[in-house]
Design a protein around this motif. Structure first.
Motif, mmCIF file in Angstrom:
data_model
loop_
_atom_site.group_PDB
_atom_site.id
_atom_site.type_symbol
_atom_site.label_atom_id
_atom_site.label_comp_id
_atom_site.label_asym_id
_atom_site.label_seq_id
_atom_site.Cartn_x
_atom_site.Cartn_y
_atom_site.Cartn_z
ATOM 1 N N GLY A 54 1.283 -1.309 -0.238
ATOM 2 C CA GLY A 54 0.310 -0.158 -0.293
ATOM 3 C C GLY A 54 0.532 1.564 -0.032
ATOM 4 O O GLY A 54 1.799 1.342 0.939
ATOM 5 N N PRO A 56 0.843 4.209 1.413
ATOM 6 C CA PRO A 56 1.119 5.101 2.313
ATOM 7 C C PRO A 56 2.251 4.426 3.180
ATOM 8 O O PRO A 56 3.237 5.253 4.326
ATOM 9 N N ARG A 90 10.428 -1.291 -4.639
ATOM 10 C CA ARG A 90 9.343 -1.476 -5.586
ATOM 11 C C ARG A 90 9.048 -0.116 -6.917
ATOM 12 O O ARG A 90 8.998 0.895 -6.050
ATOM 13 N N ALA A 166 -7.352 0.048 -0.180
ATOM 14 C CA ALA A 166 -6.615 0.854 0.201
ATOM 15 C C ALA A 166 -7.463 1.301 1.557
ATOM 16 O O ALA A 166 -8.010 2.256 1.248
ATOM 17 N N ALA A 170 -2.794 -0.546 4.253
ATOM 18 C CA ALA A 170 -2.407 -0.327 3.447
ATOM 19 C C ALA A 170 -1.685 1.310 3.431
ATOM 20 O O ALA A 170 -0.984 1.803 2.998
ATOM 21 N N GLN A 203 -5.366 -8.803 -2.724
ATOM 22 C CA GLN A 203 -5.852 -8.086 -1.247
ATOM 23 C C GLN A 203 -7.093 -7.812 -0.933
ATOM 24 O O GLN A 203 -7.482 -7.028 0.508
ATOM 25 N N THR A 243 -4.744 4.895 -4.261
ATOM 26 C CA THR A 243 -3.905 5.037 -6.052
ATOM 27 C C THR A 243 -2.497 5.282 -5.244
ATOM 28 O O THR A 243 -1.849 5.225 -4.233
ATOM 29 N N ASP A 244 -1.642 4.207 -6.412
ATOM 30 C CA ASP A 244 -0.166 4.374 -6.193
ATOM 31 C C ASP A 244 0.822 5.125 -6.395
ATOM 32 O O ASP A 244 1.654 6.175 -6.112
ATOM 33 N N ASN A 254 -3.665 2.851 -10.414
ATOM 34 C CA ASN A 254 -3.933 1.980 -8.764
ATOM 35 C C ASN A 254 -3.779 0.469 -9.541
ATOM 36 O O ASN A 254 -3.812 -0.214 -10.621
ATOM 37 N N LYS A 255 -3.707 -0.004 -8.443
ATOM 38 C CA LYS A 255 -4.096 -1.767 -8.331
ATOM 39 C C LYS A 255 -4.628 -2.129 -9.674
ATOM 40 O O LYS A 255 -5.171 -1.637 -10.337
ATOM 41 N N PHE A 331 -0.496 -2.795 -11.619
ATOM 42 C CA PHE A 331 -1.221 -1.608 -11.743
ATOM 43 C C PHE A 331 -1.202 -0.815 -13.086
ATOM 44 O O PHE A 331 -0.621 -1.770 -14.393
HETATM 45 O O1 MRU Z 1 0.390 -4.027 -4.893
HETATM 46 P P1 MRU Z 1 -0.231 -2.723 -3.224
HETATM 47 O O2 MRU Z 1 -1.352 -4.211 -2.684
HETATM 48 O O3 MRU Z 1 1.105 -2.574 -2.378
HETATM 49 O O4 MRU Z 1 -1.083 -2.441 -4.188
HETATM 50 C C1 MRU Z 1 -1.854 -1.583 -2.912
HETATM 51 C C2 MRU Z 1 -3.346 -0.600 -3.649
HETATM 52 O O5 MRU Z 1 -3.056 -0.639 -5.271
HETATM 53 C C3 MRU Z 1 -3.621 0.643 -3.362
HETATM 54 O O6 MRU Z 1 -4.558 0.588 -3.735
HETATM 55 C C4 MRU Z 1 -2.673 1.789 -3.416
HETATM 56 O O7 MRU Z 1 -1.449 1.554 -2.527
HETATM 57 C C5 MRU Z 1 -3.539 2.788 -2.063
HETATM 58 S S1 MRU Z 1 -3.023 2.372 -0.730
HETATM 59 C C6 MRU Z 1 -4.211 4.091 0.492
#
Ligand code: MRU
Length: 368
Positions: A54, A56, A90, A166, A170, A203, A243-244, A254-255, A331
């Motif tokens: 996630g 953050p 990552r 999210a 996360a 997830q 969102t990433d 995002n994912k 993503f």
């Molecule tokens: O591969 P991940 O599990 O790290 O992906 C996470 C996501 O895509 C989340 O939706 C995104 O980081 C937002 S988290 C607040």
């Protein structure tokens, strides 16, 4: 948030005052276990193998990774080496670079003997700021949910579809997409969440469903392909995803699978919102589809599945015909034109360069 009545964040300084403790998300939903990060390498490993994930939380873990490095060796070289090693864990979530830039910028200016203490303080501040941002996103998002609730019969829930996790797992706490949901639920607004399972790592089914269940939020897990059908039948009032990385022009990464949900939402007139903390905005990029690096993950995530068997044992099984090639882009990018609004800590914004720049003028980069 609470787990079995006990208050948790996803990352914190351990009782010894220096090691860092995390909730190991690779064990979910069957085992709730915490693990200690003793070194920068432990932090990098935790991000790489997704014990923490996630956007953050990746940023917060990287900040603590720098603190762990400064505990061992506060030299300029060690600082640079730690930032480089952590940055390579990552590629997609920009919070990682945001946290590392902040840490390096701050620490390089002060004498090495002060760096350890400052680095721990900085990481703790990153965590506190994440929580404050998510609570503000929660309040703004709750306003949107409240408006939809007014159109419903008494007691009828607002149906919200979400993708991936999210949630608070996360982030450091509250989550981004889930903060409006938790706050609405806690305020007595009836909500029901459609949880995309989110293959390949599940997830949604493993993390979001676990979180919502522990908080008592009504929810239903669906396969990733069900969302469009539910939207066609009026069973989704709004979509909220995380969102990433979001570009300066409002393209949302995002994912994998998020883009298809946005297309289906557009076709069915369902509002599609993105919960966006400002550290997730990449002001250096404009064209999300072409410029955002998309992580390609292991084939084993696609052709195998891990779960609990009827005997209670955790088992991994193969689920793809032997010999077939598999691809695993983790993503995708939803263009700004498909996004109804960005729920930020400073309010709900149009997904446009101008709206983002007006809301966050201090982050905008001067034209080269
Ligand atoms: O591969 P991940 O599990 O790290 O992906 C996470 C996501 O895509 C989340 O939706 C995104 O980081 C937002 S988290 C607040």
């Amino acid at each position: 948030m609470k787990v079995n009545g006990e208050k948790y964040r996803t990352i914190w300084v351990a009782e010894d005052g220096e090691n860092v403790e995390i909730i190991d998300q690779t064990k979910f939903p069957y085992v709730f276990e915490t693990t200690l990060l003793r070194t920068m390498e432990d932090a990098a490993h935790a991000i790489r193998v997704m014990q923490v994930r996630g956007a953050p939380l990746i940023g917060a873990t990287a900040a603590y990774g720098v603190a762990l490095a400064m505990r061992e060796n506060p030299s300029d070289d060690a600082l640079d080496a730690a930032c480089l090693a952590l940055l390579q864990t990552r590629p997609t979530a920009v919070n990682l670079r945001w946290a590392l830039d902040l840490a390096r910028r701050t620490l390089i200016q002060i004498p090495p003997e002060s760096r350890k203490e400052t680095a721990y303080k900085l990481a703790s501040d990153v965590c506190d700021e994440d929580i404050a941002i998510n609570m503000a996103i929660g309040m703004h998002g709750m306003d949107l949910i409240t408006e939809i609730a007014k159109t419903k019969a008494p007691g009828e829930p607002v149906n919200i579809l979400t993708h991936c996790n999210a949630g608070w797992l996360a982030t450091v706490d509250w989550g981004t997409a889930t903060a409006p949901i938790y706050m609405s639920h806690d305020s007595g607004i009836p909500v029901h969440v459609w949880v995309d399972e989110t293959r390949p790592r599940n997830q949604g089914a493993f993390l979001t469903a676990w979180e919502l269940g522990h908080h008592g939020v009504p929810h239903t897990v669906i396969v990733d392909n069900a969302g469009g059908h539910l939207m066609q039948h009026g069973q989704v009032d709004m979509v909220i995803v995380g969102t990433d990385r979001t570009t300066a022009s409002g393209d949302v990464c995002n994912k994998i699978g998020t883009y298809l949900k946005a297309l289906a939402a557009k076709d069915n007139g369902v509002p599609f919102y993105v919960a966006l903390p400002s550290p997730t905005i990449d002001f250096t990029l404009s064209d999300g589809v072409r410029e955002i690096p998309i992580e390609e993950r292991s084939a084993a995530e696609v052709n195998r599945m891990t779960g609990r068997s009827e005997s209670g044992a955790i088992e991994t099984i193969e689920i793809v015909a032997e010999g077939s090639d598999v691809a695993n882009p983790a993503f995708d990018v939803t263009p700004a034109r498909l996004v109804t609004g960005l729920i930020t800590e400073r309010g709900v914004l149009e997904a446009s360069r101008q709206a983002i720049a007006t809301a966050f003028p201090e982050r905008v980069r001067p034209a080269a």
